[in-house]
Design a protein around this motif. Structure first.
Motif, mmCIF file in Angstrom:
data_model
loop_
_atom_site.group_PDB
_atom_site.id
_atom_site.type_symbol
_atom_site.label_atom_id
_atom_site.label_comp_id
_atom_site.label_asym_id
_atom_site.label_seq_id
_atom_site.Cartn_x
_atom_site.Cartn_y
_atom_site.Cartn_z
ATOM 1 N N ALA A 55 0.883 -1.056 0.149
ATOM 2 C CA ALA A 55 0.084 0.063 -0.111
ATOM 3 C C ALA A 55 0.739 1.290 -0.029
ATOM 4 N N CYS A 56 0.167 2.472 -0.109
ATOM 5 C CA CYS A 56 0.790 3.671 -0.201
ATOM 6 C C CYS A 56 0.388 4.560 1.002
ATOM 7 N N GLY A 57 1.269 5.426 1.461
ATOM 8 C CA GLY A 57 0.789 6.465 2.230
ATOM 9 C C GLY A 57 0.016 6.059 3.507
ATOM 10 N N THR A 58 -1.148 6.576 3.805
ATOM 11 C CA THR A 58 -1.833 6.227 4.814
ATOM 12 C C THR A 58 -2.114 4.737 4.933
ATOM 13 N N ALA A 59 -2.638 4.385 3.661
ATOM 14 C CA ALA A 59 -3.029 2.890 3.618
ATOM 15 C C ALA A 59 -1.927 2.108 4.107
ATOM 16 N N TYR A 60 -0.729 2.388 3.797
ATOM 17 C CA TYR A 60 0.410 1.689 4.294
ATOM 18 C C TYR A 60 0.761 1.706 5.816
ATOM 19 N N ILE A 102 -3.873 -2.636 -0.123
ATOM 20 C CA ILE A 102 -4.690 -1.798 0.571
ATOM 21 C C ILE A 102 -4.965 -0.482 -0.251
ATOM 22 N N SER A 103 -6.045 0.026 -0.755
ATOM 23 C CA SER A 103 -6.156 1.175 -1.273
ATOM 24 C C SER A 103 -7.284 1.764 -1.117
ATOM 25 N N GLN A 104 -7.498 3.001 -0.846
ATOM 26 C CA GLN A 104 -8.909 3.617 -0.668
ATOM 27 C C GLN A 104 -9.547 3.792 -1.950
ATOM 28 N N SER A 105 -8.864 4.358 -2.886
ATOM 29 C CA SER A 105 -9.188 4.504 -4.389
ATOM 30 C C SER A 105 -9.399 3.549 -5.128
ATOM 31 N N GLY A 106 -8.449 2.497 -4.989
ATOM 32 C CA GLY A 106 -8.482 1.278 -5.637
ATOM 33 C C GLY A 106 -7.901 1.729 -7.227
ATOM 34 N N GLU A 107 -7.216 2.870 -7.189
ATOM 35 C CA GLU A 107 -6.647 3.148 -8.568
ATOM 36 C C GLU A 107 -5.330 3.765 -8.583
ATOM 37 N N THR A 108 -4.689 3.465 -7.254
ATOM 38 C CA THR A 108 -3.310 4.001 -7.087
ATOM 39 C C THR A 108 -2.314 3.146 -7.981
ATOM 40 N N ALA A 109 -1.619 4.074 -8.832
ATOM 41 C CA ALA A 109 -0.918 3.238 -9.569
ATOM 42 C C ALA A 109 0.261 2.413 -9.174
ATOM 43 N N GLY A 153 -11.825 14.953 1.539
ATOM 44 C CA GLY A 153 -10.798 15.632 1.903
ATOM 45 C C GLY A 153 -9.908 14.784 1.290
ATOM 46 N N VAL A 154 -8.718 15.571 0.870
ATOM 47 C CA VAL A 154 -7.805 14.713 0.255
ATOM 48 C C VAL A 154 -6.719 13.854 1.410
ATOM 49 N N ALA A 155 -6.931 14.405 2.579
ATOM 50 C CA ALA A 155 -6.245 13.508 3.662
ATOM 51 C C ALA A 155 -7.128 12.297 3.968
ATOM 52 N N ALA A 156 -6.450 11.294 4.028
ATOM 53 C CA ALA A 156 -7.426 10.034 4.439
ATOM 54 C C ALA A 156 -7.674 10.127 6.062
ATOM 55 N N THR A 157 -9.121 10.021 6.286
ATOM 56 C CA THR A 157 -9.439 9.914 7.616
ATOM 57 C C THR A 157 -10.387 8.778 8.055
ATOM 58 N N LEU A 240 2.553 12.165 9.162
ATOM 59 C CA LEU A 240 2.048 12.371 7.561
ATOM 60 C C LEU A 240 1.180 13.400 7.341
ATOM 61 N N LYS A 241 0.080 13.321 8.313
ATOM 62 C CA LYS A 241 -1.036 14.267 8.122
ATOM 63 C C LYS A 241 -0.716 15.743 8.465
ATOM 64 N N LEU A 242 0.516 15.870 9.441
ATOM 65 C CA LEU A 242 0.832 17.110 9.542
ATOM 66 C C LEU A 242 1.677 17.724 8.577
ATOM 67 N N LYS A 243 2.464 16.789 7.815
ATOM 68 C CA LYS A 243 3.162 17.227 6.495
ATOM 69 C C LYS A 243 2.430 17.389 5.335
ATOM 70 N N GLU A 244 1.294 16.782 5.048
ATOM 71 C CA GLU A 244 0.591 17.013 4.099
ATOM 72 C C GLU A 244 -0.580 18.127 4.148
ATOM 73 N N LEU A 245 -0.827 18.411 5.161
ATOM 74 C CA LEU A 245 -1.968 19.495 5.359
ATOM 75 C C LEU A 245 -1.171 20.720 6.021
HETATM 76 O O1 M6R Z 1 -6.146 5.511 -2.707
HETATM 77 P P1 M6R Z 1 -5.131 4.888 -1.970
HETATM 78 O O2 M6R Z 1 -5.627 4.408 -0.471
HETATM 79 O O3 M6R Z 1 -4.265 3.831 -2.525
HETATM 80 O O4 M6R Z 1 -4.159 6.033 -1.418
HETATM 81 C C1 M6R Z 1 -2.942 5.915 -0.977
HETATM 82 C C2 M6R Z 1 -2.257 7.293 -0.674
HETATM 83 O O5 M6R Z 1 -2.070 8.146 -1.676
HETATM 84 C C3 M6R Z 1 -3.159 7.945 0.222
HETATM 85 O O6 M6R Z 1 -3.456 7.392 1.637
HETATM 86 C C4 M6R Z 1 -2.464 9.343 0.832
HETATM 87 O O7 M6R Z 1 -1.360 9.082 1.439
HETATM 88 C C5 M6R Z 1 -3.504 10.156 1.732
HETATM 89 N N1 M6R Z 1 -3.562 11.450 1.115
HETATM 90 C C6 M6R Z 1 -2.819 10.466 3.045
HETATM 91 O O8 M6R Z 1 -3.887 11.321 3.821
#
Ligand code: M6R
Length: 368
Positions: A55-60, A102-109, A153-157, A240-245
């Motif tokens: 996974a990436c980012g928050t999903a990771y 693990i991916s919220q969007s299901g589209e993360t390359a 929100g771009v930030a995943a919560t 991560l949240k603090l960096k991105e926001l």
């Molecule tokens: O859609 P995804 O779950 O695959 O996205 C993974 C990351 O790009 C995502 O979690 C990103 O780190 C968030 N913007 C963090 O808040």
């Protein structure tokens, strides 16, 4: 449309109890865990001898938590890997490997390419996703949808807490298939999970405190986050949240690593957020963390301590004490993450930034 909130992220933070309920609903029937799509046989699941989580980012960060639960319940080794690194190092995969994507969007390359690579090696792929019919679930052998609802929100919560719960459901499904947990134990773990929406609801009681604190910390140069065990991924996520926001330098550390380098960063007035392990569940880690807080406070850090209600031992060392409900250890991340989300959003707002649309970031990252 923001439901009276200053920004979507706050609305979505408050939707977390409902998101969790939706993730859990429908995944436990007749005494067992069920997935949304299941193209693997019981035998396939029994044969799994190694799990990779990608996974990436928050999903990771949610994936890091999957390791604690799956290894504990299933006794199968689990490796958690950034999807962007996975395929480039030629990981050892085979028919008995399960890759959990693990991916919220299901589209993360990056995650999609990791899934494709796993499939070329004949590994089984299970997707945890929030978006029905997205590419990653379409290319997977099994799917568990988080059903957290759309996240603006771009930030995943809310999708983060839902991913944590989904990971735990996958852990229980594997334990059930492999027989490392009896049906009554699976049911017990599930009911502990089912009590979490209420615990998260209680945690929303920290929102005002965190908003006020965010205003006070808006001019900080940097913020550090410390955790141990399941608190460590939450420290990473808080940073991560603090960096991105808030576009502020923030780093999460395993508290045990302090003396191996990061303690040199501590200086007068530096805010350090500490996620306290459960006092009862993890007494040893709790006392180690107390010593860590003493060490950093002695060097001038401004300590912000997230601790269980009733944990009086931390009070003398906390410049700001944030109380969260006492819950079973593996489930603590679901509550400890909430105040950190609010803190990041509010620091960003105090600095005049658009909390829902941070610069340089897209909600769904469809290029590698
Ligand atoms: O859609 P995804 O779950 O695959 O996205 C993974 C990351 O790009 C995502 O979690 C990103 O780190 C968030 N913007 C963090 O808040």
């Amino acid at each position: 449309e923001k439901g009276g909130h200053d920004y979507f992220m706050l609305k979505e933070i408050e939707e977390q109890p409902g998101a969790l309920e939706n993730t859990l609903r429908g995944h436990f029937h007749d005494g067992g865990i069920i997935l949304d799509e299941q193209r693997l046989t019981e035998q396939d699941l029994r044969d799994i001898d190694k799990v990779f989580v990608v996974a990436c980012g928050t999903a990771y960060h949610s994936g890091l938590l999957a390791k604690y639960a799956i290894e504990h319940w299933c006794r199968i080794p689990v490796e958690v890997e950034l999807a962007s690194e996975f395929r480039y190092r030629d990981p050892v995969l085979g028919r008995d490997t399960l890759v959990v994507a693990i991916s919220q969007s299901g589209e993360t390359a990056d995650t999609l390419e990791a899934v494709r690579h796993a499939r070329t090696q004949r590994a089984r792929v299970l997707a945890i996703c929030n978006t029905n019919g997205a590419q990653i679930p379409r290319e997977s052998d099994a799917v568990l949808y988080t059903h957290a609802g759309p996240e603006i929100g771009v930030a995943a919560t809310k999708t983060f807490v839902s991913q944590i719960a989904a990971n735990y459901l996958v852990g229980l499904a594997l334990a059930q298939a492999r027989g490392t947990k009896y049906a009554d134990e699976v049911a017990r773990e599930f009911s502990a999970l089912a009590a979490m929406p209420e615990a998260v609801r209680q945690t929303l009681g920290t929102v005002d405190q965190m908003r006020a604190l965010g205003q006070k910390l808006a001019d900080s140069k940097a913020v550090l986050f410390l955790g141990r065990h399941v608190g460590y991924p939450i420290a990473l996520e808080g940073a991560l949240k603090l960096k991105e926001l808030a576009y502020m330098h923030a780093e999460g550390f395993a508290a045990g690593e302090l003396k191996h380098g990061p303690i040199a960063l501590i200086e007068d007035g530096l805010p350090v957020v500490v996620v306290m392990p459960s006092a009862k569940g993890r007494a040893l880690l709790h006392s180690k963390m107390l010593s860590n807080i003493r060490e950093i406070q002695a060097r001038g850090a401004r300590t912000i301590v997230i601790a269980e209600e009733g944990d009086e031992t931390v009070r003398p060392f906390a410049d700001e004490l944030v109380e969260i409900p006492a819950v079973p250890t593996l489930l603590q991340p679901l509550v400890s993450t909430v105040p950190l989300q609010v803190l990041a959003a509010e620091i960003a707002r105090a600095r005049g930034y658009d909390v829902d649309k941070p610069r340089n970031l897209a909600k769904s990252v469809t290029v590698e």
